[in-house]
Design an enzyme around this catalytic site. Structure first.
Site, PDB file in Angstrom:
ATOM      1  N   ASP A 136     -18.928 -19.434  13.811  1.00  0.00           N
ATOM      2  CA  ASP A 136     -18.102 -19.960  14.903  1.00  0.00           C
ATOM      3  C   ASP A 136     -16.994 -20.896  14.447  1.00  0.00           C
ATOM      4  OD1 ASP A 136     -19.728 -22.044  14.124  1.00  0.00           O
ATOM      5  OD2 ASP A 136     -20.200 -22.699  16.165  1.00  0.00           O
ATOM      6  N   GLU A 137     -16.612 -20.839  13.182  1.00  0.00           N
ATOM      7  CA  GLU A 137     -15.508 -21.687  12.723  1.00  0.00           C
ATOM      8  C   GLU A 137     -14.764 -21.012  11.581  1.00  0.00           C
ATOM      9  OE1 GLU A 137     -16.550 -25.344  10.709  1.00  0.00           O
ATOM     10  OE2 GLU A 137     -18.596 -24.620  10.396  1.00  0.00           O
TER      11      GLU A 137
END
Length: 421
Positions: free
Chosen positions: A100-101
């Site tokens: 998620d990054e």
């Protein structure tokens, strides 16, 4: 300038987006039993003090009204792929840092997308579009670790730009715990020394930092002065592969723990072979019921990916470990994919302990693995199973994490738990 994008409460936000009944409610994603841990939680749950990696029993106590979901990890992976693909529409220099990054090199992009603030707004809008409504927070700074800090400044759904001329003032006022890699124990050590801000830590020389904190001290010295020479890596090679699980009951049963090591070795070995990796270092991870964690590693002269060999080394490491407390979690991993063996072997380890691999035995194990991998690919993962795993109970516990070291690993389906005797 480097941009760091971080999705807002990613897993929980996906659950809220996909299930309208969960919107506006505290949501916790993780193992449903009290033995589980929180994988992530919504901002509504965070308001009650719930956070990632918290024991589920404590999370339930803090927020009894929360909706607890086990999570749809395949869905998270699909959305993660859509996010990473969309970022490549803006720059070819994109580095996924986790599910998620991601980091992006924004140097020169103003010629295509306008000023930096307009580019970041366009990125946020694109992510919102490709995910069907998820928000993210974006930070920009001259170097990677500062960009990561900046993405957290105005969460959720925020933007923060740190221009080069403001780096020193920003850093000096920053609490030391905000530096990536500075954990709770190190924060406590620094506070015991009277150090609470990065500005105070700047008074130490690089030699003093290294004496106090080892090799990490030299890195930390660079960080507190705003330096980070890491570039965006668009095709990072995997660094490790591992699997672990938390048990429904704490245990000292070594036979049971060995069966769990076989299950982990099977998963790790299968994944290594699938991606064409071999590693030299096998690492055992054990967490006791008091949450104290220990790791033990052994480095071989030759790289391996045979399930039986991974299992064998894991069992040797386990046999050398005493159990001051019952065991809560056990994990097994392989790393050192491309590094030459440089471990110094002490008496009782390595070569002295017979760690030279028999090439004929390894060839037989690899042949067996190839046959099993082929059968499972054709007929399904449960089509064939090793005899050691027949007696292994399969009951739901905390999600098992399989990590390939590239930052794109996601939590898999729950691993095996110990059946009550």
């Amino acid at each position: 300038m480097i941009i760091h994008l971080d999705m807002d409460a990613f897993f929980a936000s996906v659950e809220q987006m996909d299930n309208p009944d969960l919107r506006g409610r505290p949501v916790i994603v993780g193992g449903s039993s009290d033995r589980g841990v929180v994988s992530t939680c919504s901002y509504e749950a965070r308001a009650f003090g719930v956070h990632s990696a918290m024991p589920m029993v404590l999370a339930r106590r803090l927020c009894p009204q929360a909706a607890i979901v086990r999570g749809n990890y395949r869905r998270y992976g699909e959305l993660s792929n859509a996010i990473m693909t969309s970022l490549c529409d803006f720059s070819p220099l994109v580095e996924p840092a986790s599910v998620d990054e991601a980091y992006m090199d924004a140097t020169g992009l103003e010629r295509l997308f306008g000023p930096l603030d307009e580019l970041m707004a366009a990125i946020k809008a694109r992510v919102f579009e490709v995910t069907g409504g998820l928000t993210c927070s974006v930070g920009a700074a001259p170097v990677k670790f500062l960009a990561k800090i900046c993405s957290d400044v105005n969460k959720p759904n925020g933007v923060f730009i740190l221009h080069p001329e403001k780096v020193d003032a920003f850093l000096c006022a920053l609490p030391v715990g905000k530096i990536p890699g500075v954990g709770k124990r190190m924060v406590q050590n620094l506070q015991d020394m009277g150090i609470r801000t990065v500005g105070q830590l700047r008074h130490f020389s690089p030699e003093a930092m290294e004496r106090r904190f080892g090799k990490w001290g030299a890195v930390l010295y660079e960080r507190v002065h705003g330096r980070d020479n890491r570039k965006i890596e668009t095709g990072r090679a995997a660094k490790s592969e591992s699997a672990e699980c938390t048990f429904a009951e704490d245990t000292r049963d070594r036979d049971f723990l060995q069966r769990m090591l076989m299950a982990h070795a099977e998963r790790v070995g299968t994944s290594l072979r699938k991606h064409g990796y071999k590693g030299r270092t096998v690492t055992l991870k054990v967490k006791f019921c008091d949450f104290k964690q220990v790791t033990r590693s052994r480095t071989l002269e030759e790289p391996i990916n045979a399930t039986e060999t991974i299992f064998q080394i894991g069992c040797q490491l386990l046999a050398e470990l005493s159990f001051p407390q019952p065991v809560r979690l056990i994990g097994l991993g392989v790393s050192g994919f491309d590094a030459p063996a440089n471990q110094l072997f002490l008496p009782g380890t390595g070569k002295a302990a017979g760690q030279n691999l028999d090439p004929h035995v390894e060839a037989k194990r690899q042949k067996l693995d190839a046959a099993l991998d082929s059968l499972r690919q054709k007929f399904g993962g449960q089509a064939v199973q090793r005899g050691r795993l027949f007696t292994l109970a399969q009951q739901e516990n905390t999600p098992e994490r399989v990590n390939n070291g590239k930052g794109d690993g996601v939590d898999k389906k729950p691993g095996g738990g110990r059946r009550a005797q």
